[in-house]
Write a protein that holds these residues in place. Structure first.
Motif, PDB file in Angstrom:
ATOM      1  N   ILE A 134       0.829  -1.205   0.000  1.00  0.00           N
ATOM      2  CA  ILE A 134       0.000   0.000   0.000  1.00  0.00           C
ATOM      3  C   ILE A 134       0.865   1.257   0.000  1.00  0.00           C
ATOM      4  CG2 ILE A 134      -1.659   1.325   1.372  1.00  0.00           C
ATOM      5  CD1 ILE A 134      -2.795  -1.423   2.297  1.00  0.00           C
ATOM      6  N   GLU A 135       1.921   1.265   0.808  1.00  0.00           N
ATOM      7  CA  GLU A 135       2.783   2.446   0.887  1.00  0.00           C
ATOM      8  C   GLU A 135       3.455   2.728  -0.457  1.00  0.00           C
ATOM      9  OE1 GLU A 135       3.243   4.632   3.509  1.00  0.00           O
ATOM     10  OE2 GLU A 135       1.480   3.520   4.225  1.00  0.00           O
ATOM     11  N   GLU A 136       3.986   1.690  -1.089  1.00  0.00           N
ATOM     12  CA  GLU A 136       4.687   1.907  -2.355  1.00  0.00           C
ATOM     13  C   GLU A 136       3.717   2.296  -3.461  1.00  0.00           C
ATOM     14  OE1 GLU A 136       7.977  -0.333  -5.182  1.00  0.00           O
ATOM     15  OE2 GLU A 136       7.740  -0.863  -3.076  1.00  0.00           O
ATOM     16  N   ALA A 137       2.553   1.642  -3.501  1.00  0.00           N
ATOM     17  CA  ALA A 137       1.572   1.962  -4.535  1.00  0.00           C
ATOM     18  C   ALA A 137       1.087   3.402  -4.396  1.00  0.00           C
ATOM     19  CB  ALA A 137       0.405   0.987  -4.463  1.00  0.00           C
ATOM     20  N   PHE A 138       0.864   3.842  -3.160  1.00  0.00           N
ATOM     21  CA  PHE A 138       0.432   5.230  -2.951  1.00  0.00           C
ATOM     22  C   PHE A 138       1.523   6.205  -3.365  1.00  0.00           C
ATOM     23  CE2 PHE A 138      -3.466   4.163  -0.917  1.00  0.00           C
ATOM     24  CZ  PHE A 138      -4.186   5.343  -0.871  1.00  0.00           C
ATOM     25  N   MET A 139       2.774   5.843  -3.108  1.00  0.00           N
ATOM     26  CA  MET A 139       3.872   6.716  -3.513  1.00  0.00           C
ATOM     27  C   MET A 139       3.860   6.913  -5.025  1.00  0.00           C
ATOM     28  SD  MET A 139       7.983   6.033  -3.260  1.00  0.00           S
ATOM     29  CE  MET A 139       7.837   4.761  -4.521  1.00  0.00           C
ATOM     30  N   LEU A 167      -1.057 -16.739  -8.724  1.00  0.00           N
ATOM     31  CA  LEU A 167      -0.069 -17.747  -8.332  1.00  0.00           C
ATOM     32  C   LEU A 167       1.342 -17.183  -8.206  1.00  0.00           C
ATOM     33  CD1 LEU A 167      -1.275 -20.833 -10.431  1.00  0.00           C
ATOM     34  CD2 LEU A 167      -1.779 -20.309  -8.045  1.00  0.00           C
ATOM     35  N   GLN A 168       1.468 -15.861  -8.300  1.00  0.00           N
ATOM     36  CA  GLN A 168       2.771 -15.232  -8.100  1.00  0.00           C
ATOM     37  C   GLN A 168       3.183 -15.391  -6.635  1.00  0.00           C
ATOM     38  OE1 GLN A 168       2.681 -11.109  -9.087  1.00  0.00           O
ATOM     39  NE2 GLN A 168       4.891 -10.922  -9.279  1.00  0.00           N
ATOM     40  N   PRO A 169       4.438 -15.717  -6.358  1.00  0.00           N
ATOM     41  CA  PRO A 169       4.870 -15.857  -4.967  1.00  0.00           C
ATOM     42  C   PRO A 169       4.648 -14.569  -4.179  1.00  0.00           C
ATOM     43  CG  PRO A 169       6.526 -16.754  -6.456  1.00  0.00           C
ATOM     44  CD  PRO A 169       5.524 -16.035  -7.311  1.00  0.00           C
ATOM     45  N   LEU A 170       4.367 -14.723  -2.914  1.00  0.00           N
ATOM     46  CA  LEU A 170       4.165 -13.570  -2.029  1.00  0.00           C
ATOM     47  C   LEU A 170       5.529 -13.092  -1.542  1.00  0.00           C
ATOM     48  CD1 LEU A 170       1.087 -14.949  -0.069  1.00  0.00           C
ATOM     49  CD2 LEU A 170       1.112 -13.441  -2.060  1.00  0.00           C
ATOM     50  N   ASP A 171       6.312 -12.575  -2.493  1.00  0.00           N
ATOM     51  CA  ASP A 171       7.666 -12.146  -2.167  1.00  0.00           C
ATOM     52  C   ASP A 171       7.811 -10.655  -2.449  1.00  0.00           C
ATOM     53  OD1 ASP A 171       7.715 -11.960  -4.909  1.00  0.00           O
ATOM     54  OD2 ASP A 171       9.061 -13.662  -5.217  1.00  0.00           O
ATOM     55  N   ASN A 172       9.025 -10.202  -2.488  1.00  0.00           N
ATOM     56  CA  ASN A 172       9.289  -8.766  -2.673  1.00  0.00           C
ATOM     57  C   ASN A 172       9.503  -8.434  -4.147  1.00  0.00           C
ATOM     58  OD1 ASN A 172      11.708 -10.120  -2.971  1.00  0.00           O
ATOM     59  ND2 ASN A 172      12.938  -8.536  -1.971  1.00  0.00           N
ATOM     60  N   TRP A 173       8.662  -9.000  -5.043  1.00  0.00           N
ATOM     61  CA  TRP A 173       8.842  -8.793  -6.488  1.00  0.00           C
ATOM     62  C   TRP A 173       8.840  -7.312  -6.836  1.00  0.00           C
ATOM     63  CZ3 TRP A 173       5.023  -6.242  -9.202  1.00  0.00           C
ATOM     64  CH2 TRP A 173       3.771  -6.130  -8.567  1.00  0.00           C
ATOM     65  N   ARG A 174       8.018  -6.526  -6.135  1.00  0.00           N
ATOM     66  CA  ARG A 174       7.904  -5.105  -6.463  1.00  0.00           C
ATOM     67  C   ARG A 174       9.208  -4.372  -6.151  1.00  0.00           C
ATOM     68  NH1 ARG A 174       2.820  -2.038  -6.695  1.00  0.00           N
ATOM     69  NH2 ARG A 174       1.827  -3.857  -5.783  1.00  0.00           N
ATOM     70  N   THR A 175       9.790  -4.673  -4.997  1.00  0.00           N
ATOM     71  CA  THR A 175      11.056  -4.050  -4.627  1.00  0.00           C
ATOM     72  C   THR A 175      12.203  -4.596  -5.473  1.00  0.00           C
ATOM     73  OG1 THR A 175      10.279  -3.773  -2.353  1.00  0.00           O
ATOM     74  CG2 THR A 175      12.662  -3.654  -2.726  1.00  0.00           C
ATOM     75  N   LEU A 176      12.132  -5.896  -5.804  1.00  0.00           N
ATOM     76  CA  LEU A 176      13.201  -6.543  -6.551  1.00  0.00           C
ATOM     77  C   LEU A 176      13.431  -5.887  -7.906  1.00  0.00           C
ATOM     78  CD1 LEU A 176      15.205  -8.931  -6.664  1.00  0.00           C
ATOM     79  CD2 LEU A 176      13.372 -10.297  -7.682  1.00  0.00           C
ATOM     80  N   TYR A 177      12.346  -5.459  -8.570  1.00  0.00           N
ATOM     81  CA  TYR A 177      12.491  -4.902  -9.914  1.00  0.00           C
ATOM     82  C   TYR A 177      12.270  -3.396  -9.981  1.00  0.00           C
ATOM     83  CZ  TYR A 177      13.331  -9.438 -11.811  1.00  0.00           C
ATOM     84  OH  TYR A 177      13.917 -10.640 -12.094  1.00  0.00           O
ATOM     85  N   LEU A 178      12.156  -2.739  -8.815  1.00  0.00           N
ATOM     86  CA  LEU A 178      12.142  -1.284  -8.794  1.00  0.00           C
ATOM     87  C   LEU A 178      13.511  -0.770  -9.248  1.00  0.00           C
ATOM     88  CD1 LEU A 178      10.855   1.445  -8.043  1.00  0.00           C
ATOM     89  CD2 LEU A 178      11.724   1.105  -5.716  1.00  0.00           C
ATOM     90  N   GLY A 179      13.538   0.051 -10.272  1.00  0.00           N
ATOM     91  CA  GLY A 179      14.795   0.573 -10.783  1.00  0.00           C
ATOM     92  C   GLY A 179      15.453  -0.306 -11.825  1.00  0.00           C
ATOM     93  N   HIS A 180      14.807  -1.411 -12.200  1.00  0.00           N
ATOM     94  CA  HIS A 180      15.334  -2.282 -13.244  1.00  0.00           C
ATOM     95  C   HIS A 180      14.559  -2.067 -14.543  1.00  0.00           C
ATOM     96  CE1 HIS A 180      17.126  -4.220  -9.754  1.00  0.00           C
ATOM     97  NE2 HIS A 180      17.896  -4.945 -10.560  1.00  0.00           N
ATOM     98  N   THR A 247       4.018  -6.802 -17.007  1.00  0.00           N
ATOM     99  CA  THR A 247       3.126  -6.262 -15.974  1.00  0.00           C
ATOM    100  C   THR A 247       3.863  -6.083 -14.664  1.00  0.00           C
ATOM    101  OG1 THR A 247       1.207  -7.320 -17.015  1.00  0.00           O
ATOM    102  CG2 THR A 247       0.965  -6.634 -14.732  1.00  0.00           C
ATOM    103  N   SER A 248       4.592  -7.096 -14.243  1.00  0.00           N
ATOM    104  CA  SER A 248       5.299  -7.021 -12.960  1.00  0.00           C
ATOM    105  C   SER A 248       6.388  -5.964 -12.976  1.00  0.00           C
ATOM    106  CB  SER A 248       5.893  -8.390 -12.616  1.00  0.00           C
ATOM    107  OG  SER A 248       4.880  -9.348 -12.417  1.00  0.00           O
ATOM    108  N   VAL A 249       7.204  -5.936 -14.027  1.00  0.00           N
ATOM    109  CA  VAL A 249       8.317  -4.988 -14.087  1.00  0.00           C
ATOM    110  C   VAL A 249       7.798  -3.561 -14.178  1.00  0.00           C
ATOM    111  CG1 VAL A 249      10.267  -4.216 -15.480  1.00  0.00           C
ATOM    112  CG2 VAL A 249       9.947  -6.650 -15.023  1.00  0.00           C
ATOM    113  N   MET A 250       6.777  -3.334 -14.995  1.00  0.00           N
ATOM    114  CA  MET A 250       6.268  -1.967 -15.140  1.00  0.00           C
ATOM    115  C   MET A 250       5.596  -1.480 -13.872  1.00  0.00           C
ATOM    116  SD  MET A 250       5.070  -1.718 -19.105  1.00  0.00           S
ATOM    117  CE  MET A 250       6.209  -2.243 -20.406  1.00  0.00           C
TER     118      MET A 250
END
Length: 653
Positions: A134-139, A167-180, A247-250
């Protein structure tokens, strides 16, 4: 998945047994309370999120949105990591692409089904993940460059969800690809026209993905990889893979995108998925993740019956269908309720009202043909003996069906919804028969069209000399080649050497040639002669391919303008006719294959008989008019389409 849908329905039945009003801080929101009850021991994690945002009304509503719609979303259990890790080891070996595909298929079959077991997100999602999401999406929504134009509703779907694909893992995918894969995004700020343009942002990220992922379209028979870090390494994939990566990377970089899909093409097998953005003008723009960019034509000539958009939120209409139908009667498209109809955003549509007389089911469907069966792609609740199907794609043949006892059953005649929105019912006229002459079993598409002109200018020649001096020309091809042809040869004597030669820059492309002896009326054979080798030294495309009785192989000469292929009969032969097929897709009539023609009537396919092809046309007499037909190759192949027969021609649907 079917298992996920079954769990979803059991959960729904369970919750219906719970009193509608339960004590607690959040009992006034029934869908929210339903989710909290279904969370079982995980309820406290979800309530932590609600408590955390109790003083921030907008973020609290975002948290409620995520929790309300969480039932029905699933993730694999942690056991899936053993499979993903094994895939990573396989990828480290860097086999050629097709060898990697084969190895992946073999690897997936070695794992027990328990590895692919799913668990409801509502039972396992942690407060830490939801709060960070929620915090990152709002940012991104409030302070980013690419999402400030979104409405709150669009923000909830395109940026907020804690997972971008099921079925995507509940991991830090959003942080992992931020800036990539975001090279070039910062530089857009220096152009006032581009600095807040989501179109330009998508183009930049998509270009970076193309360069990094290097997409290679290749179907495979293995469970789809949903761990993003692993998926990114696989050197091939289907459209679903690449749109999910995009979708995930963007979204990780604050670029809001969605996934649209058609569950089944209206005029050929399989379905398709792609990405879509809502740019500053509010009109959706499709593109292929890791492929084509917004603004480029995306499948502009494909007919579609329905287009849906994947959502995180539950679609109440589909939810009612899921809850009402038995699991075995639910068509594949409608197993879970997380999509909405967006067909009208892509094309002119029509509403279809049907009288339902043969079925008492609560829900009925419209289906399209998928090369083998009728595939349901739209549903409607029946009321007063009628069903209304909203926003149906035009220029498509439909069949109304019900789903009973795990089978699809016709409940009406097939019909064509024309390009003008008119309905043409397709009913066999048994009293009015015709003769049909068939040349193909499948429509001709782009990859064949682009090489069809190569046959033009080709000549059949004969000579008494192996170097073809004193050549006699018997026939010159004047039209593009899209089907097999018979050429009658007026007798001008017998010759030892016969050949096909095309002086144009065509590499002398031809799939099959048969020389028919005038004396025996049968094919005559000799030694294959012609230009040695093939384009790019492909051994499957040498001169022998023109006489191997296989339409999927073709001669592709090493020399663009001087290549030729023919026969040395060892003696003079008087040729009565030449039968040839241009290079193509193997869906023209193939000599020696067995075919069967069907027509639709009385709610089923009816056989008009089997034929072994002796030439490149099939003729059937006493065929009823006014209905649909289906030509099947019983020897080989799987690409087959229904068609009408009008003015002596096949019209495929």
């Amino acid at each position: 998945s079917s298992a996920a849908s079954d769990v979803y329905k059991r959960q729904t039945l369970y919750i219906l047994l719970i009193p509608l009003l339960l004590s607690g801080c959040f009992h006034s929101d029934m869908r929210l309370e339903k989710a909290l009850v279904l969370a079982k021991e995980n309820r406290q994690e979800l309530e932590k999120v609600l408590t955390f945002y109790k003083d921030d009304s907008l973020k609290l509503e975002a948290a409620k949105f995520l929790i309300r719609n969480m039932p029905g979303h699933y993730s694999y259990t942690e056991a899936i990591d053993t499979y993903y890790n094994a895939v990573e080891v396989l990828l480290d070996k860097r086999y050629p692409i097709k060898d990697t595909r084969d190895s992946l298929e073999k690897l997936s079959k070695s794992f027990d089904a328990s590895v692919f077991k799913t668990v409801p997100d509502v039972e396992v999602v942690k407060a830490e993940l939801l709060i960070a999401t929620i915090e990152e999406a709002f940012m991104h929504w409030n302070y980013g460059d690419w999402a400030t134009q979104l409405t709150y509703q669009d923000y909830c779907e395109l940026l907020l969800p804690y997972k971008s694909i099921e079925l995507q893992p509940l991991d830090n995918w959003r942080t992992l690809y931020l800036g990539h894969y975001n090279e070039g995004l910062d530089e857009l700020q220096y152009c006032d026209l581009y600095k807040n343009s989501i179109v330009r942002a998508v183009c930049e990220v998509n270009r970076n993905l193309r360069n990094g992922v290097q997409p290679y379209l290749l179907e495979y028979d293995a469970p789809m990889i949903h761990r993003l870090s692993t998926k990114m390494r696989i050197p091939f994939g289907v459209c679903d893979d690449y749109v999910q990566i995009a979708t995930s990377v963007m979204r990780s970089n604050g670029v809001p995108v969605a996934i649209d899909f058609t569950p089944q093409w209206a005029a050929r097998a399989s379905g398709h998925s792609w990405n879509v953005i809502l740019p500053n003008n509010g009109k959706c723009m499709p593109f292929s993740g890791v492929g084509s960019d917004p603004g480029e034509p995306h499948m502009p000539d494909e007919r579609m019956a329905k287009v849906y958009r994947q959502t995180y939120a539950i679609n109440p209409a589909v939810e009612e269908l899921v809850e009402s139908e038995k699991e075995e009667n639910l068509p594949k498209t409608f197993k879970t309720p997380f999509f909405k109809d967006v067909t009208s955003e892509y094309m002119h549509c029509s509403d279809i009202v049907l009288k339902i007389e043969k079925c008492k089911n609560k829900f009925v469907y419209l289906s399209v043909f998928n090369n083998r069966d009728w595939f349901p792609i739209a549903f409607s609740k029946t009321k007063n003996g009628k069903a209304v199907f909203k926003d149906m794609g035009r220029d498509v043949v439909y069949l109304p069906v019900s789903c009973e006892d795990g089978e699809t059953k016709p409940i009406g005649e097939p019909f064509l919804l024309t390009a003008r929105g008119e309905i043409k019912v397709l009913t066999p006229q048994m009293e009015k028969i015709q003769t049909v002459v068939l040349s193909r079993k499948y429509p001709l598409y782009k990859h064949v069209y682009e090489i069809s002109q190569r046959i033009v200018g080709g000549m059949f020649q004969a000579s008494d000399y192996v170097d073809f001096k004193d050549t006699v020309n018997f026939h010159r091809i004047e039209k593009w080649g899209t089907r097999g042809e018979e050429v009658e040869i007026r007798s001008r004597g017998a010759y030892r050497y016969w050949r096909f030669f095309n002086p144009r820059d065509s590499h002398c492309n031809v799939a099959e040639i048969a020389f028919i002896d005038r004396a025996t009326h049968q094919p005559v054979y000799g030694d294959i002669i012609g230009t040695e080798g093939s384009w790019q030294n492909n051994p499957a495309k040498c001169k022998e391919a023109a006489f191997d009785n296989d339409l999927l192989t073709a001669f592709d000469g090493s020399d663009g303008v001087q290549a030729w292929v023919g026969m040395d009969f060892g003696r003079p032969v008087d040729i009565e006719k030449i039968i040839y097929t241009p290079r193509g897709d193997g869906n023209t009539i193939e000599i020696g294959n067995e075919y069967e023609l069907f027509y639709w009537g009385n709610d089923q396919w009816n056989s008009l008989g089997k034929r072994v092809a002796t030439t490149v046309r099939l003729q059937y007499d006493n065929v009823p008019t006014g209905t649909l037909y289906w030509l099947r190759n019983l020897t080989k192949g799987k690409e087959e389409r229904v068609f009408e027969y009008k003015d002596g021609k096949q019209v495929f649907w």
